[in-house]
Design an enzyme around this catalytic site. Structure first.
Site, PDB file in Angstrom:
ATOM      1  N   SER A  56      53.054  40.002  21.846  1.00 25.70           N
ATOM      2  CA  SER A  56      53.773  40.585  20.480  1.00 25.70           C
ATOM      3  C   SER A  56      54.658  39.178  19.950  1.00 25.70           C
ATOM      4  CB  SER A  56      54.748  41.528  20.675  1.00 25.70           C
ATOM      5  OG  SER A  56      55.711  40.938  21.945  1.00 25.70           O
ATOM      6  N   SER A  64      50.208  40.657  29.217  1.00 29.34           N
ATOM      7  CA  SER A  64      49.090  41.360  29.574  1.00 29.34           C
ATOM      8  C   SER A  64      47.805  40.577  29.490  1.00 29.34           C
ATOM      9  CB  SER A  64      49.117  42.435  28.422  1.00 29.34           C
ATOM     10  OG  SER A  64      50.085  43.439  28.709  1.00 29.34           O
ATOM     11  N   GLU A 122      64.079  43.658  30.147  1.00 28.37           N
ATOM     12  CA  GLU A 122      63.358  44.282  29.008  1.00 28.37           C
ATOM     13  C   GLU A 122      63.493  45.820  28.950  1.00 28.37           C
ATOM     14  OE1 GLU A 122      59.109  43.667  27.036  1.00 28.37           O
ATOM     15  OE2 GLU A 122      59.596  43.434  29.025  1.00 28.37           O
ATOM     16  N   GLN A 148      55.807  36.804  23.903  1.00 31.59           N
ATOM     17  CA  GLN A 148      55.469  37.014  25.239  1.00 31.59           C
ATOM     18  C   GLN A 148      53.972  36.719  25.460  1.00 31.59           C
ATOM     19  OE1 GLN A 148      53.906  39.736  26.371  1.00 31.59           O
ATOM     20  NE2 GLN A 148      54.093  41.134  24.750  1.00 31.59           N
ATOM     21  N   ASN A 205      55.743  54.180  30.348  1.00 30.71           N
ATOM     22  CA  ASN A 205      56.592  55.152  31.118  1.00 30.71           C
ATOM     23  C   ASN A 205      56.279  55.859  32.325  1.00 30.71           C
ATOM     24  OD1 ASN A 205      58.144  54.473  28.675  1.00 30.71           O
ATOM     25  ND2 ASN A 205      58.554  56.580  28.081  1.00 30.71           N
ATOM     26  N   GLU A 206      54.698  55.840  32.479  1.00 36.23           N
ATOM     27  CA  GLU A 206      54.424  56.405  33.519  1.00 36.23           C
ATOM     28  C   GLU A 206      54.525  55.424  34.864  1.00 36.23           C
ATOM     29  OE1 GLU A 206      52.593  56.371  30.821  1.00 36.23           O
ATOM     30  OE2 GLU A 206      52.870  58.634  30.660  1.00 36.23           O
TER      31      GLU A 206
END
Lengths: 323, 376
Positions: B160, B128, B243, B125, B357-358
Site C-alpha cells: 500500500s 505480503s 496496526e 509497507q 479477520n479470520e
C-alpha cells in the site's frame, strides 16, 4: 481520566463472584423455579450483607448510595451467576423511592431494601408490564405519573423457569407527581438489566470455552476447529465492546446523557448476551438443549432478558431521539 | 473510575481546534489514491509537520510534541471533526515509527523519524508476497549478505502507498535454515533503488492504491536493518499489533463519520423506515463503544497484547456497516462517485489487511480464550 475500575471496585466484584461461586447458584435457581424461594432468599441475605442493596439506597435511608459504577459491578456478577429473584426490580425501586422525597413509602421501605429484608417487584408500564416474582415479593409497586402498590393475579411461565411474570392490578395512588422518579427508575433498571445480561454472556462464554477445550470429536478437542473458534472469538468481541458502554453509562448517571447512554448499553448488552447464548447452545450441541444441564438455565435467561426493561428497538429509538 | 478531561486536554483541544480552523483546506483534497491527490496529501503532511502536528505523540526531539495518549485521542477527535484530509503517511507515522521506537538504533531514530514528522518522506509497507498473505511467515523473498549490507531479491505485493511513496519497509528471508519464524530480516529501502520495479495495481475502484514490487538485487546498507538480522519476525509482530490496535483507526475518525451519517439520515431518510433508523442507532452506539474502549485502553497500565485483535475485528466490521448504511440511505445515488463511496471501497479492505479477520479470530481464540492450536 481513568476509565478502568479501581482496586476497591475490582475487589468488590471479585468478592461477590467468590460468594456466589461458593454458593453454587444453579441449585438455588432450580429451587426458585419450583417455588422454593428459601435458597434464593439466603443468597439475597448474603448479597445484602456484602452491601449490594445498600448501593442503591441513599445514605439518609440507611444506604450507601446511589453508587452506579458499583451497582453495575454487582449486577454483572449476579447475572454471571444467574441469581434468581427481582434484584434489578428492587434496586430500581430503590431509585424510584429515593427520588420521591419525604414520603412514608420511602421511609418505610428504603431501609428494608438496604438491609436485604425486602424483595420488591416493580412494573413501569408499558416497557416493564409484568411484576417479576410478584407472588413472592414483599412489595409490588406500579409507577408512572403516580406510584401505587399493586396486587398480582394469575401469572405466566417464562422461558426462564426462574422468572414468574405476573400481571398487576394497581391500587390507589400512594404518591403523585412521580413521572421523573419513574423515568429515573426505568433508566437505572435498564442499566442494571444490561449489566446482568453482560455477566450472563460472559459466564456463557467461559463455560462454552471450557467445554470446547475438553469435548473431543474426530480425535481432537472441538475448540481446535476454526469454525468453533471463530464463533467464540466473535462473542468475546461483542462482550468486550459492550462493557465500556455499561460503565460509560454508569458515569453519566444524573447527567442529561444518562438515558441515551443507558439505551446504548442495553442494546449492546442484549445483542452480546443473546449471541453468547446462541453460540453456547450451538457449540454444546444437544447437551445444551437439555433442561438438566445447568448452563441451559443461563441460555434461557439470556433470551428472556433480551427484551426485558425495553426491547432493543425501543432503546435504539431512544438513542436516535437523543442525537 | 472517571471520564474527565483535565485542563491540559482542554487547552490542547482548543489549540488544535483553532489550528485546524485556520489550516484545513476549504475544499476536500482529491483522492489520495491518485497521483494528484497523493501530491496534495503529501503537501498537507508538510503543513502539519511545520507545526509539529504530523506525529503529536512522538518525542519532541523527533518532531512530535510528546503528548499523552489522551491528548493524542483528543487530537484525533478534533482532526476528523474538522474534516481534515486523510493521512497519507500512516505507514510511517504509526507502523514504522512504532517498530523503530522499540527496536531501532539511536542513529536510525535520529535519521528516519524527523523526515516523517516533517512530511518529507512518505512510507509504503512491503509485507505480503504472492505466496505469503495470511501465512506471512511463508515469505520467500531473500536478503543475501554482501559487502556492507544486503541484497534483496524476490517479489512483494499489495504494497500500500508504494506507487507514489518514497521508501518502504518489509521482511526478507536471510537464512532459510532455522524455521519459519526465524531467519527473517527487517529492512528499509528506497522505492527508487536500482534493481527495484514498482508496478501499480488498481484497487477495486480502479485507483492505484497499492503495487507489486519486483526486487532484483536491491542493495540495503547495514544501517537500514531494524533490530538484529535474522530476528525480524518479533519486530514485525510489534508493528502488526500496533496496526491492529487503535492507531490505524482512531475513534475520532468514526465519531466524525457517524456525525455525517446522522446528518445524512436526517436529510434523506423516510422517518417511517425504522430498519434504517436502527442501523443509524447502531452506528452511533458502536462509535460510542469504540471511543470508550479507547479511553479504557489508554487507562490501563499493561500492554493490551493480543487484545489488539479484538479492536481490529471491531473497527473493520463497523467501518463496513457504517458505509453500507450510508450507501443504503443514498439509495440509487449510492453507486455514484462520492466521499461515501470512496469510504465504502476503503472500508472493504479493512477486514482483509493488517491480518485478515479470520487470522484475528484465531488469535483471539487461542491467545485470549485459551483454545488449543490446531490445523488452519
Amino acid at each position: 481520566m481513568k476509565f478502568v475500575l479501581d482496586a476497591e471496585q475490582r475487589l468488590f466484584a471479585a468478592t461477590l463472584h467468590t460468594l456466589l461461586a461458593d454458593a453454587g447458584t444453579a441449585r438455588a435457581v432450580r429451587a426458585w423455579a419450583s417455588g422454593d424461594t428459601k435458597p434464593g432468599r439466603a443468597l439475597w441475605s448474603a448479597l445484602a450483607d456484602a452491601g449490594v442493596f445498600a448501593l442503591a439506597v441513599p445514605e439518609a435511608h440507611g444506604g450507601a448510595g446511589p453508587l452506579p459504577v458499583e451497582l453495575v459491578c454487582a449486577a454483572e456478577q449476579l447475572g454471571r451467576h444467574a441469581v434468581p429473584g427481582p434484584f434489578v426490580e428492587t434496586l430500581a425501586a430503590a431509585e424510584l423511592l429515593g427520588r420521591l422525597g419525604d414520603v412514608p413509602l420511602a421511609a418505610t421501605w428504603l431501609p428494608r431494601i438496604a438491609e436485604g429484608e425486602a424483595l420488591v417487584s416493580l412494573t413501569l408500564p408499558p416497557a416493564v408490564p409484568y411484576a417479576l416474582d410478584g407472588d413472592v415479593a414483599d412489595l409490588v409497586l406500579t409507577a408512572d405519573d403516580s406510584v401505587r402498590d399493586a396486587a398480582v393475579r394469575g401469572g405466566t411461565a417464562s422461558l426462564d423457569p426462574a422468572r414468574r411474570m405476573l400481571p398487576v392490578v394497581p391500587g390507589e395512588p400512594l404518591v403523585t407527581g412521580a413521572r421523573e422518579a419513574s423515568a429515573a427508575a426505568y433508566d437505572l433498571g435498564a442499566l442494571l438489566c444490561a449489566a446482568q445480561q453482560f455477566g450472563l454472556g460472559r459466564a456463557l462464554l467461559d463455560v462454552t470455552v471450557a467445554y470446547a477445550q475438553t469435548r473431543q470429536q474426530f480425535g481432537h478437542p472441538i475448540g481446535e476447529f476454526q469454525a468453533v473458534k471463530h464463533h467464540l472469538a466473535g462473542v468475546l468481541v461483542d462482550l468486550e465492546f459492550a462493557r465500556p458502554l455499561l460503565f460509560g453509562a454508569a458515569l453519566a448517571y444524573r447527567t442529561p446523557d444518562f438515558s441515551r447512554d443507558v439505551s446504548a448499553a442495553k442494546t449492546a448488552a442484549s445483542a452480546a448476551s443473546y449471541t453468547a447464548a446462541r453460540v453456547a447452545l450451538q457449540v454444546h450441541g444437544a447437551i445444551g438443549y437439555t433442561d438438566e444441564y445447568d448452563p441451559s438455565l443461563w441460555i434461557r435467561k439470556a433470551r428472556a432478558l433480551y427484551a426485558a426493561w425495553g426491547s432493543p428497538a425501543e432503546h435504539r429509538a431512544r438513542v436516535v431521539d437523543a442525537l | 473510575m472517571d471520564l474527565d478531561f483535565g485542563p491540559a486536554e482542554a487547552e490542547f483541544r482548543a489549540e488544535i481546534r483553532a489550528w485546524l480552523h485556520a489550516h484545513v483546506p476549504a475544499e476536500p483534497l482529491p483522492s489520495l489514491e491518485t497521483e494528484e491527490g497523493f501530491a496534495a496529501h503529501r503537501e498537507w503532511e508538510r503543513t502539519l509537520g511545520a507545526d509539529r502536528l504530523a506525529a503529536v505523540s512522538w518525542p519532541e526531539e523527533y518532531g512530535g510534541r510528546g503528548v499523552t495518549p489522551l491528548q493524542w485521542l483528543v487530537f484525533e477527535e478534533e482532526y476528523y471533526a474538522a474534516g481534515a484530509p486523510g493521512r497519507v503517511n500512516q505507514n510511517g507515522t504509526d507502523l514504522l515509527a512504532t517498530t523503530l521506537l522499540r527496536h531501532g538504533t539511536p542513529e536510525q531514530l535520529a535519521r528516519i523519524l524527523p523526515p516523517i514528522a516533517a512530511g518529507e518522506v512518505i512510507w509504503a509497507q512491503a509485507w505480503s508476497e504472492p505466496g505469503a498473505g495470511s501465512d506471512l511467515a511463508g515469505l520467500r523473498s531473500t536478503a543475501t549478505r554482501t559487502d556492507g549490507g544486503w541484497l534483496l531479491a524476490g517479489q512483494k505485493t499489495w504494497s500500500s502507498r508504494a506507487p507514489f511513496a518514497d521508501r518502504a519497509f518489509g521482511l526478507f528471508r536471510s537464512d532459510p535454515e532455522p524455521g519459519r519464524h526465524r531467519g527473517l530480516t527487517y529492512v528499509m529501502f528506497p522505492l527508487d533503488a536500482e534493481g527495484l520495479t514498482v508496478r501499480p495495481i488498481g484497487r477495486l475502484d480502479g485507483k492505484p492504491a497499492f503495487a507489486e514490487l519486483f526486487l532484483d538485487d536491491v542493495f540495503v546498507p547495514d544501517h537500514d536493518v531494524i533490530g538484529t538480522a535474522g530476528e525480524g519476525w518479533k519486530a514485525a509482530m510489534s508493528t502488526a499489533g500496533n496496526e491492529r490496535g487503535l492507531t490505524l483507526r482512531p475513534p475520532g475518525r468514526f465519531m466524525a463519520t457517524v456525525d455525517r451519517l446522522v446528518a445524512l439520515w436526517r436529510e434523506r431518510a423516510d422517518p417511517s423506515d425504522t430498519a434504517l433508523r436502527d442501523r443509524v442507532a447502531d452506528a452511533w452506539i458502536r462509535s460510542q463503544a469504540y471511543r470508550l474502549k479507547g479511553f479504557e485502553t489508554i487507562s490501563r497500565d499493561d500492554d493490551i497484547g493480543a487484545e489488539a485483535s479484538l479492536t481490529k475485528v471491531f473497527w473493520s466490521e463497523f467501518d463496513v456497516a457504517l458505509h453500507e448504511t450510508a450507501l443504503d440511505l443514498l439509495g440509487p445515488d449510492g453507486e455514484l462517485e462520492s466521499p461515501w463511496l470512496e469510504g465504502y471501497v476503503f472500508s472493504l479492505a479493512g477486514t482483509i489487511y493488517a491480518g485478515t479477520n479470520e487470522i484475528q479470530r484465531n488469535v483471539i481464540a487461542e491467545r485470549l480464550l485459551g483454545l488449543p492450536k490446531g490445523a488452519r
